[in-house]
Motif scaffolding. Structure first.
Motif, PDB file in Angstrom:
ATOM      1  N   ALA A  59       0.729  -1.146  -0.277  1.00 19.06           N
ATOM      2  CA  ALA A  59      -0.197  -0.379   0.338  1.00 19.06           C
ATOM      3  C   ALA A  59       1.138   1.329   0.418  1.00 19.06           C
ATOM      4  CB  ALA A  59      -0.760   0.360   0.849  1.00 19.06           C
ATOM      5  N   VAL A  60       1.600   0.872   0.894  1.00 18.79           N
ATOM      6  CA  VAL A  60       2.705   1.995   1.017  1.00 18.79           C
ATOM      7  C   VAL A  60       3.631   2.714  -0.369  1.00 18.79           C
ATOM      8  CG1 VAL A  60       4.559   3.325   1.548  1.00 18.79           C
ATOM      9  CG2 VAL A  60       2.849   2.521   3.281  1.00 18.79           C
ATOM     10  N   ALA A  61       4.338   1.346  -1.022  1.00 17.83           N
ATOM     11  CA  ALA A  61       4.810   1.532  -2.617  1.00 17.83           C
ATOM     12  C   ALA A  61       3.797   1.462  -3.371  1.00 17.83           C
ATOM     13  CB  ALA A  61       5.133  -0.405  -3.136  1.00 17.83           C
ATOM     14  N   GLY A  62       2.149   1.619  -3.575  1.00 13.75           N
ATOM     15  CA  GLY A  62       1.858   2.056  -4.553  1.00 13.75           C
ATOM     16  C   GLY A  62       1.053   4.045  -4.094  1.00 13.75           C
ATOM     17  N   SER A  63       1.607   4.035  -3.135  1.00  7.01           N
ATOM     18  CA  SER A  63       1.138   5.745  -2.434  1.00  7.01           C
ATOM     19  C   SER A  63       2.473   6.256  -3.558  1.00  7.01           C
ATOM     20  CB  SER A  63       0.441   6.300  -1.165  1.00  7.01           C
ATOM     21  OG  SER A  63      -0.276   4.648  -0.696  1.00  7.01           O
ATOM     22  N   ILE A  64       3.972   6.185  -2.699  1.00 12.69           N
ATOM     23  CA  ILE A  64       5.420   7.106  -2.865  1.00 12.69           C
ATOM     24  C   ILE A  64       5.243   7.306  -4.391  1.00 12.69           C
ATOM     25  CG2 ILE A  64       5.063   7.231  -0.445  1.00 12.69           C
ATOM     26  CD1 ILE A  64       7.808   4.717  -0.820  1.00 12.69           C
ATOM     27  N   MET A  70      -3.382  10.780   4.995  1.00  9.06           N
ATOM     28  CA  MET A  70      -2.079  11.203   4.531  1.00  9.06           C
ATOM     29  C   MET A  70      -2.228  12.113   3.367  1.00  9.06           C
ATOM     30  SD  MET A  70       0.616   8.748   6.071  1.00  9.06           S
ATOM     31  CE  MET A  70       2.783  10.220   6.008  1.00  9.06           C
ATOM     32  N   GLY A  71      -3.928  11.743   2.448  1.00 14.29           N
ATOM     33  CA  GLY A  71      -4.143  11.394   1.155  1.00 14.29           C
ATOM     34  C   GLY A  71      -3.851  11.038   0.538  1.00 14.29           C
ATOM     35  N   ALA A  72      -3.679  10.024   0.637  1.00 12.54           N
ATOM     36  CA  ALA A  72      -3.573   8.385  -0.012  1.00 12.54           C
ATOM     37  C   ALA A  72      -4.914   7.935  -0.466  1.00 12.54           C
ATOM     38  CB  ALA A  72      -3.321   7.211   0.541  1.00 12.54           C
ATOM     39  N   ALA A 108      -0.161   8.915  -4.734  1.00 16.50           N
ATOM     40  CA  ALA A 108      -1.333  10.265  -3.903  1.00 16.50           C
ATOM     41  C   ALA A 108       0.256  10.682  -4.003  1.00 16.50           C
ATOM     42  CB  ALA A 108      -1.922  10.122  -3.093  1.00 16.50           C
ATOM     43  N   GLN A 109       0.352  12.525  -3.491  1.00 14.09           N
ATOM     44  CA  GLN A 109       1.063  13.045  -3.045  1.00 14.09           C
ATOM     45  C   GLN A 109       0.740  13.275  -1.378  1.00 14.09           C
ATOM     46  OE1 GLN A 109       4.218  15.176  -3.747  1.00 14.09           O
ATOM     47  NE2 GLN A 109       3.793  14.603  -1.407  1.00 14.09           N
ATOM     48  N   ILE A 142       8.306   5.229   6.711  1.00 12.49           N
ATOM     49  CA  ILE A 142       8.813   5.784   5.491  1.00 12.49           C
ATOM     50  C   ILE A 142       7.461   6.655   3.898  1.00 12.49           C
ATOM     51  CG2 ILE A 142       9.543   4.887   2.847  1.00 12.49           C
ATOM     52  CD1 ILE A 142      10.949   4.011   5.438  1.00 12.49           C
ATOM     53  N   ALA A 143       5.968   6.309   4.359  1.00  9.85           N
ATOM     54  CA  ALA A 143       5.820   6.928   3.893  1.00  9.85           C
ATOM     55  C   ALA A 143       5.679   8.546   3.977  1.00  9.85           C
ATOM     56  CB  ALA A 143       3.890   6.605   4.115  1.00  9.85           C
ATOM     57  N   ALA A 144       5.937   9.051   5.561  1.00  8.67           N
ATOM     58  CA  ALA A 144       5.903   9.866   5.846  1.00  8.67           C
ATOM     59  C   ALA A 144       7.457  10.848   5.391  1.00  8.67           C
ATOM     60  CB  ALA A 144       6.097  10.021   7.213  1.00  8.67           C
ATOM     61  N   ALA A 145       8.490   9.583   5.656  1.00  7.37           N
ATOM     62  CA  ALA A 145       9.727  10.394   5.000  1.00  7.37           C
ATOM     63  C   ALA A 145       9.641  10.982   2.888  1.00  7.37           C
ATOM     64  CB  ALA A 145      10.676   9.469   4.532  1.00  7.37           C
ATOM     65  N   TYR A 146       8.891  10.875   2.568  1.00  4.16           N
ATOM     66  CA  TYR A 146       8.217  11.301   1.038  1.00  4.16           C
ATOM     67  C   TYR A 146       6.949  11.915   0.957  1.00  4.16           C
ATOM     68  CZ  TYR A 146      11.422   7.767  -0.809  1.00  4.16           C
ATOM     69  OH  TYR A 146      13.283   6.942  -0.870  1.00  4.16           O
ATOM     70  N   ALA A 147       6.388  12.485   2.290  1.00  2.00           N
ATOM     71  CA  ALA A 147       5.579  13.526   2.148  1.00  2.00           C
ATOM     72  C   ALA A 147       5.398  14.722   2.712  1.00  2.00           C
ATOM     73  CB  ALA A 147       4.814  12.766   3.553  1.00  2.00           C
TER      74      ALA A 147
END
Ligand code: S3P
Length: 426
Positions: free
Chosen positions: A240-245, A272-274, A297-298, A321-326
């Motif tokens: 899910a995080v791979a798909g988002s970032i 987070m906007g995913a 998504a951003q 990790i999602a947070a680091a790319y947010a």
């Protein structure tokens, strides 16, 4: 000891059919052993942790074998376990040692349990205290850590226990010991933690004075028809995080256990906007199951604390990790339990994110990550922790340059197929 090298990737399209949930797989084996019947289990996770439960049960006299794709457990009943004259080795598995302790506390024999270097550092006083109150005697030569020696007592008695920490392992340990008490055993928790034990054993939970109360006792019988284990949402979180970032991406994850006590990460990612669509497709093992569809998504930073934490406790590393790319700051508090998981996950995440050029600081009970939108390849110390290894492998997909994941074989603890799916060669 292996090191896996990850190079960045775009267009990460995957359809992933999840393998069995780790928490439910442990319980399926244990609860089948507690019945005097043969139970068939399909979809059982064959990751190292549930296989540790399998080998501990086998050493206690439970015949477990695989026939084709189905596992068959010849249950011995609550009182049918046999003495093992050696040390029961739980490997890396906290769920094995804590839940089995509840069962062993009520047996008329002594059992000794230990595990790997990580297990021998993790706190066991959280189960030693209530089990001692119930009349078992437990020795730890290692200051409340494994190895532990359980002098079981068939005369253990019911207690009314207010949980000091949010832990499904501790709750389950007490409820399992409660299956041997003449009096009611009552567990009260402030925040509802994963409730697979209650669902599978058909124990009722009610709310009283703002607490979730669950009871068990020797009188409580439960039916255990053949079991199908739904897919592990903790594994879904990585995809899910791979798909988002990652840019231009679509990831479809099937067979996801949608139990609300487990999918806090979906809620967090949505905040987070995913772009995640959840579709419930049915029920499996009295649990909702469905599909997650995730598109790039951003993401933006959020604050996470309080009651949501237990429902995403194992997913905090990948959410970091999602947070680091947010964009912006993400702060996670009230997550001190992360310090005593397979490794100190707060320290491991801060160290790895900084190694990749990101910004992270730790607090005793959490961490703050300032999203920089980019990370660079680095050599990552995983501390032999499966979730740390998989989190940084996903981070590496969008990093600049190559990332080396050290001791990458540790993913076998919960998700042996992870590297193949990542590579696109399952
Ligand atoms: C689990 C409970 C959680 C979780 C662990 C599995 C379980 O641990 O982190 O991976 O199966 O009951 P705690 O009970 O320590 O929170």
């Amino acid at each position: 000891m292996s090191t896996t090298t990850i190079t960045p990737r775009n267009n990460f399209h995957r359809t992933v059919f999840l393998t069995g949930d780790k928490s439910i797989s442990h319980r399926a084996l244990m609860f089948a052993a507690l019945k005097k019947q043969t139970t068939h289990i399909s979809g059982l996770s064959e990751a190292a942790d549930p296989m540790s439960t399998r080998s501990v049960l086998a050493q206690l006299g439970v015949a477990i074998r695989k026939k084709g794709e189905i596992w068959e457990v010849k249950g011995v009943g609550r009182k049918g376990f046999t003495v093992f004259n050696g040390v029961l080795d739980v490997g890396n598995s906290g769920t094995t040692i804590r839940l089995m302790s509840g069962i062993l506390a009520a047996q008329p024999f002594v059992s000794e349990l230990t595990g790997d270097a990580s297990i021998r550092k993790r706190p066991m006083n959280r189960i030693i205290k209530p089990l001692t109150q119930m009349g078992a005697s437990i020795e730890s030569v290692n200051d409340g850590r494994a190895p532990i020696k359980i002098h079981g007592s068939p005369k253990i008695f019911g207690i009314d226990y207010l949980m000091e920490i949010s832990s499904a392992q501790v709750k389950s340990c007490i409820l399992l010991a409660g299956l041997y008490t003449k009096e009611k055993t009552i567990v009260r928790e402030k925040v509802k933690t994963r409730d697979h034990t209650e669902r599978m054993l058909n124990l009722t939970t009610y709310e009283k004075d703002g607490l979730f109360v669950t009871e068990s006792s020797a009188d409580h019988d439960f039916d255990l028809p053949d079991i199908t284990v739904p897919g592990d949402p903790s594994s879904a979180a990585f995809w899910a995080v791979a798909g988002s970032i990652l840019p231009d991406t679509y990831v479809r994850i099937e067979n996801v256990l949608l139990n609300p006590t487990r999918i806090g990460f979906v809620e967090a990612l949505k905040q987070m906007g995913a772009d995640i669509t959840i579709t419930q497709t049915g029920e499996c093992q009295k649990e909702p199951v469905g599909t997650l569809e995730v598109r790039s998504a951003q993401l933006k930073g959020i604050h996470l604390s309080g009651d949501i934490i237990p429902s995403l406790v194992d997913e905090i590393p990948i959410l970091c990790i999602a947070a680091a790319y947010a964009e912006g700051e993400t702060e996670i508090r009230g997550a001190e339990e992360l310090r005593v998981k397979e490794c100190d996950r707060i320290a491991a995440m801060v160290q790895g994110i900084k190694a990749m050029g990101g910004e992270a600081v730790d607090f005793p009970d959490g961490l703050k990550i300032t999203g920089t939108g980019k990370l660079k390849g680095a050599s990552i110390e995983t501390f032999h922790d499966h979730r740390i290894a998989m989190s940084f492998a996903i981070a590496a997909l969008r990093a600049e340059g190559e990332t080396l994941i050290q001791n990458s074989e540790c993913v076998k603890i919960s998700y042996p197929a992870f590297w193949e799916i990542l590579a696109g060669t399952p």
